[in-house]
Design a protein around this motif. Structure first.
Motif, PDB file in Angstrom:
ATOM      1  N   ALA A   1      87.630  30.324  15.181  1.00  0.00           N
ATOM      2  CA  ALA A   1      88.161  30.000  16.520  1.00  0.00           C
ATOM      3  C   ALA A   1      87.016  29.678  17.470  1.00  0.00           C
ATOM      4  CB  ALA A   1      89.009  31.155  17.056  1.00  0.00           C
ATOM      5  N   HIS A   2      85.960  30.451  17.383  1.00  0.00           N
ATOM      6  CA  HIS A   2      84.789  30.195  18.227  1.00  0.00           C
ATOM      7  C   HIS A   2      84.211  28.810  17.947  1.00  0.00           C
ATOM      8  CE1 HIS A   2      80.950  30.634  20.240  1.00  0.00           C
ATOM      9  NE2 HIS A   2      80.392  30.243  19.117  1.00  0.00           N
ATOM     10  N   HIS A   3      84.002  28.501  16.685  1.00  0.00           N
ATOM     11  CA  HIS A   3      83.389  27.216  16.319  1.00  0.00           C
ATOM     12  C   HIS A   3      84.295  26.032  16.645  1.00  0.00           C
ATOM     13  CE1 HIS A   3      79.889  29.080  14.760  1.00  0.00           C
ATOM     14  NE2 HIS A   3      80.419  29.520  13.646  1.00  0.00           N
ATOM     15  N   ASN A   4      85.597  26.285  16.691  1.00  0.00           N
ATOM     16  CA  ASN A   4      86.538  25.216  17.009  1.00  0.00           C
ATOM     17  C   ASN A   4      86.888  25.167  18.493  1.00  0.00           C
ATOM     18  OD1 ASN A   4      86.732  24.262  14.350  1.00  0.00           O
ATOM     19  ND2 ASN A   4      88.226  25.834  13.836  1.00  0.00           N
ATOM     20  N   GLY A   5      86.128  25.925  19.291  1.00  0.00           N
ATOM     21  CA  GLY A   5      86.319  25.900  20.739  1.00  0.00           C
ATOM     22  C   GLY A   5      87.490  26.722  21.240  1.00  0.00           C
ATOM     23  N   GLY A   6      88.027  27.575  20.372  1.00  0.00           N
ATOM     24  CA  GLY A   6      89.184  28.382  20.754  1.00  0.00           C
ATOM     25  C   GLY A   6      88.834  29.724  21.345  1.00  0.00           C
ATOM     26  N   GLY A   7      87.557  30.017  21.492  1.00  0.00           N
ATOM     27  CA  GLY A   7      87.145  31.295  22.086  1.00  0.00           C
ATOM     28  C   GLY A   7      87.482  32.477  21.208  1.00  0.00           C
ATOM     29  N   ASP A   8      87.897  33.561  21.855  1.00  0.00           N
ATOM     30  CA  ASP A   8      88.218  34.795  21.131  1.00  0.00           C
ATOM     31  C   ASP A   8      89.578  34.693  20.511  1.00  0.00           C
ATOM     32  OD1 ASP A   8      85.762  35.710  21.935  1.00  0.00           O
ATOM     33  OD2 ASP A   8      86.545  36.897  23.583  1.00  0.00           O
TER      34      ASP A   8
ATOM     35  N   GLY B   1      80.436  50.377  21.888  1.00  0.00           N
ATOM     36  CA  GLY B   1      80.790  50.186  20.488  1.00  0.00           C
ATOM     37  C   GLY B   1      80.354  48.825  19.959  1.00  0.00           C
ATOM     38  N   PRO B   2      80.391  48.654  18.618  1.00  0.00           N
ATOM     39  CA  PRO B   2      79.889  47.431  17.995  1.00  0.00           C
ATOM     40  C   PRO B   2      80.877  46.268  17.990  1.00  0.00           C
ATOM     41  CG  PRO B   2      80.606  48.950  16.319  1.00  0.00           C
ATOM     42  CD  PRO B   2      80.752  49.666  17.636  1.00  0.00           C
ATOM     43  N   GLY B   3      82.079  46.476  18.470  1.00  0.00           N
ATOM     44  CA  GLY B   3      83.077  45.413  18.466  1.00  0.00           C
ATOM     45  C   GLY B   3      83.931  45.444  17.216  1.00  0.00           C
ATOM     46  N   PRO B   4      85.126  44.872  17.293  1.00  0.00           N
ATOM     47  CA  PRO B   4      86.059  44.958  16.168  1.00  0.00           C
ATOM     48  C   PRO B   4      85.593  44.206  14.925  1.00  0.00           C
ATOM     49  CG  PRO B   4      86.947  43.557  17.904  1.00  0.00           C
ATOM     50  CD  PRO B   4      85.714  44.193  18.448  1.00  0.00           C
ATOM     51  N   GLU B   5      84.874  43.119  15.113  1.00  0.00           N
ATOM     52  CA  GLU B   5      84.447  42.357  13.935  1.00  0.00           C
ATOM     53  C   GLU B   5      83.456  43.150  13.085  1.00  0.00           C
ATOM     54  OE1 GLU B   5      84.624  40.913  17.052  1.00  0.00           O
ATOM     55  OE2 GLU B   5      86.462  39.782  16.621  1.00  0.00           O
ATOM     56  N   ALA B   6      82.469  43.755  13.720  1.00  0.00           N
ATOM     57  CA  ALA B   6      81.498  44.568  12.970  1.00  0.00           C
ATOM     58  C   ALA B   6      82.196  45.743  12.282  1.00  0.00           C
ATOM     59  CB  ALA B   6      80.392  45.067  13.895  1.00  0.00           C
ATOM     60  N   MET B   7      83.167  46.344  12.960  1.00  0.00           N
ATOM     61  CA  MET B   7      83.912  47.453  12.363  1.00  0.00           C
ATOM     62  C   MET B   7      84.691  46.969  11.143  1.00  0.00           C
ATOM     63  SD  MET B   7      83.288  50.210  14.103  1.00  0.00           S
ATOM     64  CE  MET B   7      84.587  51.384  14.224  1.00  0.00           C
ATOM     65  N   ARG B   8      85.254  45.789  11.229  1.00  0.00           N
ATOM     66  CA  ARG B   8      85.997  45.235  10.091  1.00  0.00           C
ATOM     67  C   ARG B   8      85.066  45.040   8.886  1.00  0.00           C
ATOM     68  NH1 ARG B   8      90.978  43.330  10.978  1.00  0.00           N
ATOM     69  NH2 ARG B   8      91.677  43.125  13.127  1.00  0.00           N
TER      70      ARG B   8
ATOM     71  N   VAL C   1      75.917  34.195  14.591  1.00  0.00           N
ATOM     72  CA  VAL C   1      77.068  33.378  14.201  1.00  0.00           C
ATOM     73  C   VAL C   1      77.755  32.793  15.427  1.00  0.00           C
ATOM     74  CG1 VAL C   1      79.394  33.466  13.196  1.00  0.00           C
ATOM     75  CG2 VAL C   1      77.509  34.582  12.017  1.00  0.00           C
ATOM     76  N   LEU C   2      77.954  33.628  16.441  1.00  0.00           N
ATOM     77  CA  LEU C   2      78.684  33.220  17.643  1.00  0.00           C
ATOM     78  C   LEU C   2      77.772  32.621  18.705  1.00  0.00           C
ATOM     79  CD1 LEU C   2      80.977  36.375  17.889  1.00  0.00           C
ATOM     80  CD2 LEU C   2      81.586  34.119  16.941  1.00  0.00           C
ATOM     81  N   ASP C   3      76.466  32.599  18.423  1.00  0.00           N
ATOM     82  CA  ASP C   3      75.472  32.116  19.387  1.00  0.00           C
ATOM     83  C   ASP C   3      75.674  32.803  20.737  1.00  0.00           C
ATOM     84  OD1 ASP C   3      73.238  30.652  20.123  1.00  0.00           O
ATOM     85  OD2 ASP C   3      74.432  28.941  20.821  1.00  0.00           O
ATOM     86  N   ASP C   4      75.798  34.130  20.662  1.00  0.00           N
ATOM     87  CA  ASP C   4      76.077  34.942  21.844  1.00  0.00           C
ATOM     88  C   ASP C   4      75.244  36.218  21.786  1.00  0.00           C
ATOM     89  OD1 ASP C   4      77.064  36.464  23.917  1.00  0.00           O
ATOM     90  OD2 ASP C   4      79.138  36.425  23.230  1.00  0.00           O
ATOM     91  N   PRO C   5      74.086  36.238  22.463  1.00  0.00           N
ATOM     92  CA  PRO C   5      73.208  37.419  22.406  1.00  0.00           C
ATOM     93  C   PRO C   5      73.798  38.660  23.060  1.00  0.00           C
ATOM     94  CG  PRO C   5      72.359  35.801  23.965  1.00  0.00           C
ATOM     95  CD  PRO C   5      73.529  35.166  23.278  1.00  0.00           C
ATOM     96  N   ALA C   6      74.930  38.524  23.765  1.00  0.00           N
ATOM     97  CA  ALA C   6      75.539  39.670  24.422  1.00  0.00           C
ATOM     98  C   ALA C   6      76.753  40.219  23.661  1.00  0.00           C
ATOM     99  CB  ALA C   6      75.951  39.289  25.846  1.00  0.00           C
ATOM    100  N   TYR C   7      77.081  39.633  22.503  1.00  0.00           N
ATOM    101  CA  TYR C   7      78.217  40.158  21.742  1.00  0.00           C
ATOM    102  C   TYR C   7      77.977  41.631  21.435  1.00  0.00           C
ATOM    103  CZ  TYR C   7      81.306  41.287  17.897  1.00  0.00           C
ATOM    104  OH  TYR C   7      82.239  41.904  17.116  1.00  0.00           O
ATOM    105  N   PRO C   8      78.988  42.494  21.542  1.00  0.00           N
ATOM    106  CA  PRO C   8      80.403  42.240  21.822  1.00  0.00           C
ATOM    107  C   PRO C   8      80.721  42.332  23.306  1.00  0.00           C
ATOM    108  CG  PRO C   8      80.150  44.508  21.143  1.00  0.00           C
ATOM    109  CD  PRO C   8      78.767  43.885  21.120  1.00  0.00           C
ATOM    110  N   HIS C   9      81.789  41.681  23.684  1.00  0.00           N
ATOM    111  CA  HIS C   9      82.286  41.740  25.061  1.00  0.00           C
ATOM    112  C   HIS C   9      83.569  42.552  25.036  1.00  0.00           C
ATOM    113  CE1 HIS C   9      79.425  38.659  26.199  1.00  0.00           C
ATOM    114  NE2 HIS C   9      79.750  38.038  25.078  1.00  0.00           N
TER     115      HIS C   9
END
Length: 191
Positions: A184-191, A145-152, A129-137
């Motif tokens: 936010a990512h798709h609209n260029g707003g980052g995290d 950990g898997p990051g807050p989004e996966a936990m949600r 989705v985020l086109d980021d093979p290193a997610y999460p940062h």
């Protein structure tokens, strides 16, 4: 988007494949804005068809309202994995997404640890989705950990599992920041 995702699972609970597909398409249009309508249909139908394939496997081990956990533990979930692979290929996710998601669904029904493979599968989807093979940062602690989004996502699944209106509404609220992060990512707003 959070409400549409909740509708996917509620439609599945009610055996309404068309409503589940329609709702997931609404979510995926925002998650994967670079995919054309045909690819969105393939991705969404892969997930929805996997839910129905999962049911077909599980129904084979259902007797008098009870799941034969031992039988289901040894069941062939390859039809489920195959449908999830369809989604993975279309959205550009690692194939482990399909393997981990099917494992999570199987473990969920037999009372095993489903949250670990569920979290792992969601990380693979978020990377696509985020086109980021290193997610999460993460800045420091808890980097494994898997990051807050996966936990949600997994928390929302748990809330849905309660099958009450109150819990479903909580699940929608939990998922709102998940989708805000994606938008936010798709609209260029980052995290």
């Amino acid at each position: 988007m959070a409400e549409d995702l909740a509708r996917v699972f509620r439609a599945h609970d009610n055996g309404n494949r068309e409503k589940a597909l329609e709702s997931l398409l609404a979510v995926d249009r925002h998650q994967f804005p670079k995919l054309d309508d045909d690819k969105l249909e393939v991705a969404a139908s892969g997930f929805v068809d996997a839910l129905w394939a999962k049911d077909q496997v599980e129904f084979q081990y259902l007797r008098d309202g009870e799941i034969n956990k031992q039988g289901l533990r040894e069941a062939d979930y390859s039809p489920v994995t195959q449908k999830l692979r369809q989604r993975a290929v279309t959205i550009g996710a690692d194939q482990e997404y399909a393997i981990k998601k099917a494992e999570a669904w199987q473990q969920h029904k037999i009372g095993g640890d489903y949250w670990t493979p569920f979290l792992e599968s969601q990380v693979y989807e978020l990377r696509a989705v985020l086109d980021d093979p290193a997610y999460p940062h993460k800045p420091r602690a808890g980097q494994a950990g898997p990051g807050p989004e996966a936990m949600r996502y997994v928390l929302a699944f748990e809330l849905h599992d309660m099958h009450t209106e109150r819990h479903w509404l909580q699940g929608v609220r939990v998922m709102t920041p998940y989708f805000l992060r994606i938008l936010a990512h798709h609209n260029g707003g980052g995290d």
